[in-house]
Design a protein around this motif. Structure first.
Motif, PDB file in Angstrom:
ATOM      1  N   SER A  93    -132.059 -33.011 -12.600  1.00 36.62           N
ATOM      2  CA  SER A  93    -132.880 -31.591 -13.307  1.00 36.62           C
ATOM      3  C   SER A  93    -132.059 -30.818 -12.037  1.00 36.62           C
ATOM      4  CB  SER A  93    -134.389 -32.027 -12.593  1.00 36.62           C
ATOM      5  OG  SER A  93    -134.300 -32.617 -11.507  1.00 36.62           O
ATOM      6  N   GLY A  94    -131.066 -31.203 -11.442  1.00 37.63           N
ATOM      7  CA  GLY A  94    -129.911 -30.758 -10.181  1.00 37.63           C
ATOM      8  C   GLY A  94    -128.581 -30.072 -10.979  1.00 37.63           C
ATOM      9  N   TYR A  95    -127.978 -30.808 -10.499  1.00 37.42           N
ATOM     10  CA  TYR A  95    -126.130 -30.628 -10.604  1.00 37.42           C
ATOM     11  C   TYR A  95    -126.238 -31.337 -12.025  1.00 37.42           C
ATOM     12  CZ  TYR A  95    -125.543 -29.349  -6.341  1.00 37.42           C
ATOM     13  OH  TYR A  95    -125.982 -28.045  -4.473  1.00 37.42           O
ATOM     14  N   ALA A  96    -126.673 -31.747 -12.676  1.00 39.92           N
ATOM     15  CA  ALA A  96    -126.000 -32.480 -14.082  1.00 39.92           C
ATOM     16  C   ALA A  96    -125.926 -31.121 -15.010  1.00 39.92           C
ATOM     17  CB  ALA A  96    -127.072 -33.340 -14.569  1.00 39.92           C
ATOM     18  N   THR A  97    -126.309 -29.841 -15.119  1.00 37.72           N
ATOM     19  CA  THR A  97    -126.429 -28.963 -15.558  1.00 37.72           C
ATOM     20  C   THR A  97    -125.959 -27.728 -14.359  1.00 37.72           C
ATOM     21  OG1 THR A  97    -129.222 -28.160 -15.428  1.00 37.72           O
ATOM     22  CG2 THR A  97    -127.668 -29.059 -17.827  1.00 37.72           C
ATOM     23  N   GLY A  98    -126.147 -27.892 -13.321  1.00 34.83           N
ATOM     24  CA  GLY A  98    -126.234 -26.653 -12.367  1.00 34.83           C
ATOM     25  C   GLY A  98    -124.604 -26.486 -12.248  1.00 34.83           C
ATOM     26  N   ILE A  99    -123.747 -27.555 -12.333  1.00 40.52           N
ATOM     27  CA  ILE A  99    -122.849 -27.137 -11.822  1.00 40.52           C
ATOM     28  C   ILE A  99    -121.457 -26.734 -13.431  1.00 40.52           C
ATOM     29  CG2 ILE A  99    -120.697 -28.863 -11.465  1.00 40.52           C
ATOM     30  CD1 ILE A  99    -121.221 -30.459  -9.481  1.00 40.52           C
ATOM     31  N   VAL A 100    -121.867 -27.384 -14.279  1.00 38.23           N
ATOM     32  CA  VAL A 100    -121.142 -26.804 -15.628  1.00 38.23           C
ATOM     33  C   VAL A 100    -121.462 -25.244 -15.657  1.00 38.23           C
ATOM     34  CG1 VAL A 100    -121.354 -27.121 -17.949  1.00 38.23           C
ATOM     35  CG2 VAL A 100    -121.187 -29.431 -16.347  1.00 38.23           C
ATOM     36  N   TYR A 101    -123.026 -25.377 -15.355  1.00 37.02           N
ATOM     37  CA  TYR A 101    -123.169 -23.720 -15.424  1.00 37.02           C
ATOM     38  C   TYR A 101    -122.858 -22.538 -14.873  1.00 37.02           C
ATOM     39  CZ  TYR A 101    -126.728 -19.806 -16.004  1.00 37.02           C
ATOM     40  OH  TYR A 101    -127.922 -18.082 -15.888  1.00 37.02           O
ATOM     41  N   ALA A 102    -122.305 -23.091 -13.388  1.00 29.69           N
ATOM     42  CA  ALA A 102    -121.881 -22.588 -12.609  1.00 29.69           C
ATOM     43  C   ALA A 102    -119.762 -22.176 -13.267  1.00 29.69           C
ATOM     44  CB  ALA A 102    -121.586 -22.794 -11.150  1.00 29.69           C
ATOM     45  N   LEU A 103    -119.633 -23.307 -13.560  1.00 32.57           N
ATOM     46  CA  LEU A 103    -118.287 -23.531 -13.794  1.00 32.57           C
ATOM     47  C   LEU A 103    -118.150 -22.592 -14.984  1.00 32.57           C
ATOM     48  CD1 LEU A 103    -117.119 -26.987 -12.796  1.00 32.57           C
ATOM     49  CD2 LEU A 103    -116.744 -24.965 -11.307  1.00 32.57           C
ATOM     50  N   LEU A 104    -118.830 -22.355 -15.311  1.00 28.20           N
ATOM     51  CA  LEU A 104    -118.578 -21.829 -17.179  1.00 28.20           C
ATOM     52  C   LEU A 104    -119.175 -20.335 -17.115  1.00 28.20           C
ATOM     53  CD1 LEU A 104    -118.532 -25.058 -20.281  1.00 28.20           C
ATOM     54  CD2 LEU A 104    -116.762 -24.314 -18.771  1.00 28.20           C
ATOM     55  N   ALA A 105    -120.088 -20.389 -16.751  1.00 26.58           N
ATOM     56  CA  ALA A 105    -121.074 -19.195 -17.222  1.00 26.58           C
ATOM     57  C   ALA A 105    -119.618 -18.024 -16.253  1.00 26.58           C
ATOM     58  CB  ALA A 105    -121.484 -18.628 -15.637  1.00 26.58           C
ATOM     59  N   LEU A 106    -118.751 -18.332 -15.944  1.00 25.96           N
ATOM     60  CA  LEU A 106    -117.919 -16.775 -15.651  1.00 25.96           C
ATOM     61  C   LEU A 106    -117.047 -16.796 -16.135  1.00 25.96           C
ATOM     62  CD1 LEU A 106    -116.842 -18.298 -12.192  1.00 25.96           C
ATOM     63  CD2 LEU A 106    -118.574 -16.915 -12.670  1.00 25.96           C
ATOM     64  N   PRO A 107    -115.906 -17.929 -17.213  1.00 25.69           N
ATOM     65  CA  PRO A 107    -114.868 -17.732 -18.356  1.00 25.69           C
ATOM     66  C   PRO A 107    -115.818 -16.728 -19.175  1.00 25.69           C
ATOM     67  CG  PRO A 107    -115.244 -19.884 -17.762  1.00 25.69           C
ATOM     68  CD  PRO A 107    -116.217 -19.558 -16.694  1.00 25.69           C
ATOM     69  N   ALA A 108    -117.208 -17.137 -19.680  1.00 22.95           N
ATOM     70  CA  ALA A 108    -118.175 -16.835 -20.831  1.00 22.95           C
ATOM     71  C   ALA A 108    -118.314 -15.382 -20.897  1.00 22.95           C
ATOM     72  CB  ALA A 108    -119.423 -17.806 -20.976  1.00 22.95           C
ATOM     73  N   ALA A 109    -118.948 -15.599 -19.711  1.00 25.26           N
ATOM     74  CA  ALA A 109    -118.890 -13.512 -19.368  1.00 25.26           C
ATOM     75  C   ALA A 109    -118.105 -13.135 -19.500  1.00 25.26           C
ATOM     76  CB  ALA A 109    -119.723 -13.257 -17.962  1.00 25.26           C
ATOM     77  N   TYR A 110    -116.839 -12.910 -19.009  1.00 31.05           N
ATOM     78  CA  TYR A 110    -115.444 -12.550 -18.749  1.00 31.05           C
ATOM     79  C   TYR A 110    -114.812 -12.732 -19.835  1.00 31.05           C
ATOM     80  CZ  TYR A 110    -110.754 -10.597 -17.882  1.00 31.05           C
ATOM     81  OH  TYR A 110    -109.853 -10.377 -17.732  1.00 31.05           O
ATOM     82  N   VAL A 111    -115.202 -13.509 -21.152  1.00 26.31           N
ATOM     83  CA  VAL A 111    -114.465 -13.270 -22.799  1.00 26.31           C
ATOM     84  C   VAL A 111    -115.475 -12.159 -23.278  1.00 26.31           C
ATOM     85  CG1 VAL A 111    -114.129 -14.108 -24.523  1.00 26.31           C
ATOM     86  CG2 VAL A 111    -113.378 -15.610 -23.070  1.00 26.31           C
ATOM     87  N   ALA A 112    -116.803 -12.346 -22.923  1.00 23.13           N
ATOM     88  CA  ALA A 112    -117.170 -10.963 -23.477  1.00 23.13           C
ATOM     89  C   ALA A 112    -117.381  -9.849 -23.035  1.00 23.13           C
ATOM     90  CB  ALA A 112    -118.960 -11.739 -23.115  1.00 23.13           C
TER      91      ALA A 112
END
Length: 519
Positions: free
Chosen positions: A85-104
């Protein structure tokens, strides 16, 4: 043709379906002061974005409402649950949100990126439902984080280009109703599943299948809108705008320069980082509340088996009405002040912290009597949501309208990713604190109560102070008074370095310690 008060038509008939879809190049270069999108297309797009956003976070509700079932069926410890419920998705979310949004933003294909993300998180939701141990569900949740990462930023960005600035606040609030509807639906499902002995993973498998269907409809029915201008004078972006360069410049160099310009601009905004830090504390409190409060209250009132159902109804009804009210108030007072969302979240959260404490100690207040205590619980819980939940749609609307239009999705992802890294610490901390405590014991209930009574009010007050202090800074940003181009002063650079170092250290320590103590 109907007119909005802030100018421009509500609808337009540019083509047979009422819309002309811009090309990738046009999307990145042309801005409009007022979108011309037909009302029916706005409604349809908003409905699909709302449904996708609701479904994308549904796994969080399952972990929250079925905490005991998940822990028992997968043989998890408290610290292991804290990881999920914490960093399992949090770290991945934070790292991949940036490139995905930038590509969009770079490609002008926000709808395509959202479609791919929706299909991916849907598949991972199914895999979570098929998990049989900690490592399987951990990997599935990490994969889910990959798909969830760009959903919020893309949805907020698209809505901000579908309607006039004044109405963006209400439109974004409609999107965030998904948070509260999710709680309401989860509460009813939890009760129904308990009565029929249906396993928790059935809900995840079903939601994954529905998510794939919604993703297909998003690609077919939502059109990429023109980019709407910002609240800030375009001159403020002149030194941080899109870099086209010469024809010989490589696409990689072009992309790098644009990313650098966006980072440069948000670093120079006077209010952005104080707003981000304040929102992080506010979300930390909300994250802990969402993951631990339902199970805590269920254990506190064992003679009321329908408590999760009523909890969900209160969250769904009061939360939905409140977040819509926040967006509506901001839209109504648009011409008087654009900083109303900051007052709503700042003052509202401080007041709400009092009602949260009354919720946690509702049974104690009534000398241990469950029948009397639960009345106090339902009343104070309604007031807690009524005062705390005015903010989500309104504050995210303000942020997206402060950012450069051509890269606002990327800017939003910076805003969201930083928050995730901070607020994911909440479940990790509680999981570590309770790691040696039997979840079925009274000590676990007391420990959970102490943790919630400290983390939630402190987070609300830190956020409130921060948001109120940011008001004059936001006004300067709205006036275009960003820190001018040239080298940043050492004080500002030092502040960014210290903030980044603290967040990075916290993430590494909590995650590593949680893994070590998982067993």
């Amino acid at each position: 043709m109907e007119k909005h008060q802030d100018g421009g038509p509500l609808g337009a008939e540019e083509s047979l379906d009422g819309h002309v879809e811009p090309t990738t190049q046009e999307t990145s270069t042309k801005f409009v002061s007022r979108p011309e999108v037909p009302t029916w297309r706005i409604t349809l797009s908003l409905a699909l974005l709302f449904l996708n956003y609701f479904l994308a976070q549904y796994d969080k509700f399952v972990l929250s409402y079925f905490q005991k079932d998940v822990v028992a069926s997968l043989n998890l410890s408290s610290s292991a649950y804290g990881i999920l419920s914490g960093y399992a998705t949090g770290i991945v979310y934070a790292l991949l949100a940036l490139p995905a949004a930038y590509v969009a933003d770079y490609t002008g294909a926000r709808v395509w990126v959202l479609t791919i993300a929706a299909i991916w998180w849907s598949l991972c939701a199914v895999f979570q439902g098929l998990s049989h141990n900690f490592w399987q569900i951990l990997l599935a949740r990490i994969g889910m984080g990959v798909g969830q990462a760009p959903v919020e930023a893309l949805s907020v960005s698209l809505i901000s280009d579908l309607m006039g600035k004044r109405y963006v606040f209400f439109g974004e609030s409609v999107l965030y109703v998904g948070v509260y509807i999710g709680e309401a639906v989860s509460g009813q499902i939890a009760v129904a599943f308990a009565r029929t002995n249906t396993p928790w993973n059935t809900a995840l498998i079903a939601i994954g299948i529905v998510g794939i269907v919604v993703a297909i409809f998003i690609r077919i029915l939502i059109r990429e809108p023109w980019r709407q201008t910002s609240l800030i004078n375009p001159d403020a972006f002149s030194n941080y705008g899109e870099h086209r360069g010469s024809a010989s410049r490589s696409k990689i160099s072009h992309a790098y320069q644009n990313a650098k310009s966006t980072f440069n601009y948000v670093f120079r905004m006077r209010s952005f980082w104080l707003l981000t830090l304040s929102a992080s504390f506010r979300q930390l409190s909300g994250n802990v509340f969402g993951y631990y409060m339902p199970t805590y209250l269920s254990d506190l009132y064992p003679s009321h088996p329908d408590i999760l159902s009523k909890y969900g109804i209160i969250v769904g009804v009061v939360g939905s009405v409140t977040v819509l009210l926040g967006g509506l108030l901001t839209s109504l007072f648009w011409h008087r002040t654009k900083t109303l969302p900051l007052y709503l979240v700042g003052i509202g959260g401080m007041i709400s912290s009092i009602f949260v404490l009354l919720m946690l100690f509702s049974r104690t207040i009534q000398s241990g009597d469950q029948n009397s205590g639960i009345k106090v619980l339902y009343g104070t819980m309604s007031l807690a949501y009524l005062t705390a939940e005015l903010w989500l749609g309104a504050i995210n609307s303000l942020i997206v309208l402060l950012l450069p239009p051509q890269y606002k999705t990327f800017g939003l992802s910076i805003w969201a990713a930083t928050q995730v890294l901070v607020y994911s610490a909440g479940p990790e901390i509680i999981g570590l604190a309770l790691r040696n405590t039997d979840p079925s014991s009274q000590n676990y209930i007391r420990g959970t109560r102490i943790a919630l009574a400290v983390i939630i009010p402190v987070g609300y007050w830190l956020a409130g102070i921060g948001f109120l202090l940011s008001i004059p800074l936001v006004k300067r940003d709205l006036a275009g008074e960003v820190v001018r181009s040239g080298k940043l002063n050492m004080g500002r650079k030092f502040g960014f370095v210290i903030f980044g170092a603290i967040v990075a250290t916290m993430v590494v320590i909590l995650f590593v310690v949680s893994i070590v103590y998982r067993a």
